[in-house]
Design a protein around this motif. Structure first.
Motif, PDB file in Angstrom:
ATOM      1  N   GLN A 127     -47.971  28.425  93.846  1.00  0.00           N
ATOM      2  CA  GLN A 127     -47.295  28.941  95.034  1.00  0.00           C
ATOM      3  C   GLN A 127     -46.177  29.908  94.669  1.00  0.00           C
ATOM      4  N   SER A 135     -42.393  32.752  99.795  1.00  0.00           N
ATOM      5  CA  SER A 135     -42.364  31.318  99.584  1.00  0.00           C
ATOM      6  C   SER A 135     -41.118  30.707 100.212  1.00  0.00           C
ATOM      7  N   ASN A 142     -43.583  24.950 102.060  1.00  0.00           N
ATOM      8  CA  ASN A 142     -44.763  25.827 101.990  1.00  0.00           C
ATOM      9  C   ASN A 142     -45.965  25.157 102.627  1.00  0.00           C
TER      10      ASN A 142
END
Length: 191
Positions: A127, A135, A142
């Motif tokens: 991520q 993010s 997330n």
């Protein structure tokens, strides 16, 4: 595609930092429809040469609602971790993925994977790399805001048994996220 896979399998970029000789563990094909981007192979995957060949893989397949045959069919799923080789073990589990793999190989792989409909970003490292400035501050945020990253990315917590405590603290994951994940997978695979 074969040339790229051969180059990856011959990679020794971080050999000096690995506990064992390099053994990249990944799978994909020109026709892969979903790309799974995880952390790095664990010890069991290193030993068997099969990605997600452990309890985490079983849980991930349950989340996706696919069987082993579908999961390991590279025409359906590409499996490309952030670090391709087992990084070793630290005090609290496996070490983080080696930082050399993703910037060296992911852009080339993504160029080849022209049929990808969905990218599953499993864990913090995937991520952070793919969502970058979009993010949220935490992995939980997330995952909670997954809709903001669709249709390209679907952020997920790691399916490790170690994360069962996180799942119990966040019942919305099983109630809301898993059904939506399964729907996105069905649409991407046209099952």
């Amino acid at each position: 595609m074969d040339l790229l896979l051969n180059q990856i399998n011959a990679c020794t970029l971080c050999q000096a930092s690995l506990p064992y000789p390099p053994k990249p563990i990944l799978a994909f094909s020109n026709s892969s429809r979903i790309l799974i981007v995880g952390q790095a192979p664990g010890r069991k995957a290193h030993d068997s040469g099969i990605p997600w060949n452990d309890a985490s893989g079983e849980e991930l397949r349950r989340w996706l609602d696919v069987d082993r045959y579908q999961f390991y069919d590279p025409s359906l799923f590409g499996i490309v971790p952030m670090g391709f080789c087992f990084p070793g073990t630290g005090k609290s589990g496996d070490l983080p993925p080696r930082p050399e793999c993703a910037p060296t190989w992911h852009p080339q792989i993504l160029t080849e994977l022209t049929n990808i409909k969905l990218i599953l970003l499993i864990g913090f490292y995937a991520q952070s790399y793919y969502l970058r400035s979009n993010s949220y501050r935490t992995l939980t945020e997330n995952v909670l805001h997954y809709k903001e990253f669709l249709p390209d990315y679907f952020p997920l917590v790691h399916p490790s048994p170690r994360n069962r405590i996180w799942q119990k603290k966040n019942p919305w994951f099983e109630e809301e996220i898993i059904p939506e994940l399964r729907q996105q997978v069905r649409e991407a695979l046209v099952l």
